[in-house]
Design a protein around this motif. Sequence first.
Motif, PDB file in Angstrom:
ATOM      1  N   VAL A  24     -48.770-101.362  72.357  1.00 44.74           N
ATOM      2  CA  VAL A  24     -49.965-100.304  72.851  1.00 44.74           C
ATOM      3  C   VAL A  24     -49.527 -99.692  74.221  1.00 44.74           C
ATOM      4  O   VAL A  24     -49.410-100.422  75.090  1.00 44.74           O
ATOM      5  CB  VAL A  24     -51.306-101.034  72.781  1.00 44.74           C
ATOM      6  N   LEU A  25     -49.218 -98.420  74.176  1.00 47.97           N
ATOM      7  CA  LEU A  25     -48.738 -97.787  75.337  1.00 47.97           C
ATOM      8  C   LEU A  25     -49.850 -96.859  75.594  1.00 47.97           C
ATOM      9  O   LEU A  25     -49.951 -95.585  75.279  1.00 47.97           O
ATOM     10  CB  LEU A  25     -47.342 -96.867  75.120  1.00 47.97           C
ATOM     11  N   GLY A  26     -50.679 -97.145  76.855  1.00 49.09           N
ATOM     12  CA  GLY A  26     -51.809 -96.437  77.234  1.00 49.09           C
ATOM     13  C   GLY A  26     -52.326 -96.444  78.570  1.00 49.09           C
ATOM     14  O   GLY A  26     -51.498 -96.866  79.629  1.00 49.09           O
ATOM     15  N   ASP A  27     -53.430 -95.836  78.804  1.00 50.29           N
ATOM     16  CA  ASP A  27     -53.937 -95.809  80.089  1.00 50.29           C
ATOM     17  C   ASP A  27     -55.425 -96.790  80.359  1.00 50.29           C
ATOM     18  O   ASP A  27     -55.296 -97.766  79.723  1.00 50.29           O
ATOM     19  CB  ASP A  27     -54.285 -94.351  80.588  1.00 50.29           C
ATOM     20  N   SER A  28     -56.254 -96.417  81.107  1.00 50.51           N
ATOM     21  CA  SER A  28     -57.402 -97.139  81.373  1.00 50.51           C
ATOM     22  C   SER A  28     -58.220 -97.276  80.139  1.00 50.51           C
ATOM     23  O   SER A  28     -59.054 -98.310  79.847  1.00 50.51           O
ATOM     24  CB  SER A  28     -58.248 -96.506  82.368  1.00 50.51           C
ATOM     25  N   LEU A  29     -58.108 -96.468  79.115  1.00 50.16           N
ATOM     26  CA  LEU A  29     -58.926 -96.441  78.012  1.00 50.16           C
ATOM     27  C   LEU A  29     -58.581 -97.564  77.023  1.00 50.16           C
ATOM     28  O   LEU A  29     -59.276 -98.112  76.086  1.00 50.16           O
ATOM     29  CB  LEU A  29     -58.688 -95.416  77.094  1.00 50.16           C
ATOM     30  N   SER A  30     -57.354 -98.138  77.112  1.00 50.20           N
ATOM     31  CA  SER A  30     -56.771 -99.073  76.441  1.00 50.20           C
ATOM     32  C   SER A  30     -56.630-100.290  77.377  1.00 50.20           C
ATOM     33  O   SER A  30     -56.176-101.483  76.903  1.00 50.20           O
ATOM     34  CB  SER A  30     -55.304 -98.640  75.944  1.00 50.20           C
ATOM     35  N   ALA A  31     -56.409-100.316  78.596  1.00 51.87           N
ATOM     36  CA  ALA A  31     -56.279-101.321  79.482  1.00 51.87           C
ATOM     37  C   ALA A  31     -57.419-102.398  79.784  1.00 51.87           C
ATOM     38  O   ALA A  31     -57.232-103.430  80.334  1.00 51.87           O
ATOM     39  CB  ALA A  31     -55.544-100.778  80.871  1.00 51.87           C
ATOM     40  N   GLY A  32     -58.466-101.779  79.510  1.00 50.38           N
ATOM     41  CA  GLY A  32     -59.790-102.528  79.943  1.00 50.38           C
ATOM     42  C   GLY A  32     -60.066-102.525  81.076  1.00 50.38           C
ATOM     43  O   GLY A  32     -60.303-103.307  81.905  1.00 50.38           O
ATOM     44  N   TYR A  33     -60.583-101.299  81.429  1.00 53.70           N
ATOM     45  CA  TYR A  33     -60.992-100.760  82.665  1.00 53.70           C
ATOM     46  C   TYR A  33     -62.239-101.470  83.148  1.00 53.70           C
ATOM     47  O   TYR A  33     -63.408-101.712  82.557  1.00 53.70           O
ATOM     48  CB  TYR A  33     -61.333 -99.102  82.339  1.00 53.70           C
ATOM     49  N   GLN A  34     -62.131-102.144  84.362  1.00 53.27           N
ATOM     50  CA  GLN A  34     -63.151-102.696  84.676  1.00 53.27           C
ATOM     51  C   GLN A  34     -63.731-104.136  83.806  1.00 53.27           C
ATOM     52  O   GLN A  34     -65.046-104.288  83.931  1.00 53.27           O
ATOM     53  CB  GLN A  34     -64.541-102.244  85.080  1.00 53.27           C
ATOM     54  N   MET A  35     -63.056-104.564  83.386  1.00 55.35           N
ATOM     55  CA  MET A  35     -63.011-105.826  82.221  1.00 55.35           C
ATOM     56  C   MET A  35     -61.772-106.570  82.129  1.00 55.35           C
ATOM     57  O   MET A  35     -60.808-106.276  82.653  1.00 55.35           O
ATOM     58  CB  MET A  35     -63.574-105.373  81.081  1.00 55.35           C
ATOM     59  N   SER A  36     -61.971-107.975  81.629  1.00 54.61           N
ATOM     60  CA  SER A  36     -61.026-108.826  81.481  1.00 54.61           C
ATOM     61  C   SER A  36     -60.068-108.122  80.428  1.00 54.61           C
ATOM     62  O   SER A  36     -60.255-107.419  79.423  1.00 54.61           O
ATOM     63  CB  SER A  36     -61.193-110.262  81.274  1.00 54.61           C
ATOM     64  N   ALA A  37     -58.682-108.699  80.263  1.00 45.48           N
ATOM     65  CA  ALA A  37     -57.856-107.971  79.569  1.00 45.48           C
ATOM     66  C   ALA A  37     -58.167-108.695  78.033  1.00 45.48           C
ATOM     67  O   ALA A  37     -57.903-107.884  77.042  1.00 45.48           O
ATOM     68  CB  ALA A  37     -56.453-108.374  79.862  1.00 45.48           C
ATOM     69  N   ILE A  89     -49.177 -94.742  70.917  1.00 48.77           N
ATOM     70  CA  ILE A  89     -49.061 -93.943  72.137  1.00 48.77           C
ATOM     71  C   ILE A  89     -50.638 -93.584  72.462  1.00 48.77           C
ATOM     72  O   ILE A  89     -51.026 -92.821  71.688  1.00 48.77           O
ATOM     73  CB  ILE A  89     -48.012 -92.607  72.174  1.00 48.77           C
ATOM     74  N   GLU A  90     -51.079 -93.973  73.377  1.00 48.38           N
ATOM     75  CA  GLU A  90     -52.540 -93.416  73.750  1.00 48.38           C
ATOM     76  C   GLU A  90     -52.345 -93.037  75.088  1.00 48.38           C
ATOM     77  O   GLU A  90     -52.844 -93.669  76.047  1.00 48.38           O
ATOM     78  CB  GLU A  90     -53.559 -94.576  73.584  1.00 48.38           C
ATOM     79  N   LEU A  91     -51.882 -92.020  75.438  1.00 48.68           N
ATOM     80  CA  LEU A  91     -51.518 -91.386  76.825  1.00 48.68           C
ATOM     81  C   LEU A  91     -51.836 -89.776  76.642  1.00 48.68           C
ATOM     82  O   LEU A  91     -51.722 -89.224  75.637  1.00 48.68           O
ATOM     83  CB  LEU A  91     -50.168 -91.464  77.006  1.00 48.68           C
ATOM     84  N   GLY A  92     -52.210 -89.283  78.011  1.00 52.63           N
ATOM     85  CA  GLY A  92     -52.439 -87.967  77.967  1.00 52.63           C
ATOM     86  C   GLY A  92     -53.730 -87.595  78.822  1.00 52.63           C
ATOM     87  O   GLY A  92     -53.948 -86.419  79.468  1.00 52.63           O
ATOM     88  N   ALA A  93     -54.487 -88.569  78.655  1.00 55.51           N
ATOM     89  CA  ALA A  93     -56.125 -88.045  79.260  1.00 55.51           C
ATOM     90  C   ALA A  93     -55.827 -87.890  80.877  1.00 55.51           C
ATOM     91  O   ALA A  93     -56.433 -87.047  81.214  1.00 55.51           O
ATOM     92  CB  ALA A  93     -56.959 -89.415  79.274  1.00 55.51           C
ATOM     93  N   ASN A  94     -54.926 -88.650  81.530  1.00 55.35           N
ATOM     94  CA  ASN A  94     -54.750 -88.503  82.867  1.00 55.35           C
ATOM     95  C   ASN A  94     -53.911 -87.457  83.037  1.00 55.35           C
ATOM     96  O   ASN A  94     -53.980 -86.402  84.284  1.00 55.35           O
ATOM     97  CB  ASN A  94     -54.046 -89.551  83.690  1.00 55.35           C
ATOM     98  N   ASP A  95     -53.088 -86.930  82.165  1.00 53.81           N
ATOM     99  CA  ASP A  95     -52.183 -85.554  82.426  1.00 53.81           C
ATOM    100  C   ASP A  95     -53.349 -84.393  82.456  1.00 53.81           C
ATOM    101  O   ASP A  95     -53.338 -83.288  83.180  1.00 53.81           O
ATOM    102  CB  ASP A  95     -51.344 -85.561  81.187  1.00 53.81           C
ATOM    103  N   GLY A  96     -54.393 -84.433  81.579  1.00 53.49           N
ATOM    104  CA  GLY A  96     -55.405 -83.274  81.302  1.00 53.49           C
ATOM    105  C   GLY A  96     -56.120 -83.460  82.707  1.00 53.49           C
ATOM    106  O   GLY A  96     -56.636 -82.464  83.414  1.00 53.49           O
ATOM    107  N   LEU A  97     -56.681 -84.523  82.983  1.00 58.29           N
ATOM    108  CA  LEU A  97     -57.524 -84.665  84.236  1.00 58.29           C
ATOM    109  C   LEU A  97     -56.999 -84.087  85.313  1.00 58.29           C
ATOM    110  O   LEU A  97     -57.339 -83.807  86.263  1.00 58.29           O
ATOM    111  CB  LEU A  97     -58.098 -85.972  84.369  1.00 58.29           C
ATOM    112  N   ARG A  98     -55.674 -83.985  85.645  1.00 59.98           N
ATOM    113  CA  ARG A  98     -54.876 -83.916  86.682  1.00 59.98           C
ATOM    114  C   ARG A  98     -54.402 -82.329  86.573  1.00 59.98           C
ATOM    115  O   ARG A  98     -53.674 -81.748  87.398  1.00 59.98           O
ATOM    116  CB  ARG A  98     -53.712 -84.584  86.859  1.00 59.98           C
ATOM    117  N   GLY A  99     -54.480 -81.678  85.415  1.00 65.37           N
ATOM    118  CA  GLY A  99     -54.241 -80.380  85.192  1.00 65.37           C
ATOM    119  C   GLY A  99     -52.816 -80.113  84.753  1.00 65.37           C
ATOM    120  O   GLY A  99     -52.444 -79.043  85.123  1.00 65.37           O
TER     121      GLY A  99
END
Length: 201
Positions: A24-37, A89-99
């Motif tokens: 799984v190649l992702g960002d915070s949505l898959s990394a477990g943001y503010q929680m244990s892995a 691949i779960e990537l792109g959200a940060n690309d969008g948020l950064r324009g």
Amino acid sequence: MIKRFSLLFSLLLSFSVSAQTLLVLGDSLSAGYQMSAEEAWPSLIPDEFAKREQTVRVINASVSGDTSGNGLAKLPALLQEHQPTSVLIELGANDGLRGFPPNVLKTNLSQMIAQIEASGAKTIVMQIRVPPNYGKRYQTLFEDVYPQITKETGTPLIPFFLEQVILNQDWMMSDGLHPKPVAQPWIAEFVATQLEPYFPL
């Protein structure tokens, strides 16, 4: 004794053939943001596939804040180290948020897909949607990248889980962007259901 060894060998061979590795190649949505892995949905995927009588080993290479460019940069080493049978691949959200320009996202996704396929693994891409911070035109151009690139490459495209999760405010953190731990089991089941048609690989 010989029969026992033959049976054991057959079982081991069967396991090695059926066992699959999902990266799984992702960002915070898959990394477990503010929680244990262990709480994050990728860690729950093996149990979901076990219910479907499939053995899936999951490597969660997701990192909070990662863009598609970050994913592209780290992908060769991940493919070499883990030799996955499939990559989500779960990537792109940060690309969008950064324009970032949509064509940059498309180029990065295209290169990632090419590298994954060259390694002998199967690529699956998750559709990503972004808030209309930069206007409707940018949002449409950005989100259209996913069906475009997957159609061009013949790569499966699965829905964005956050579209369903965000409808339940009790499942969302106060930032309005990240799911809480309570939402992770539902996400795992949702993703496993979307992945199931492409397994085994």
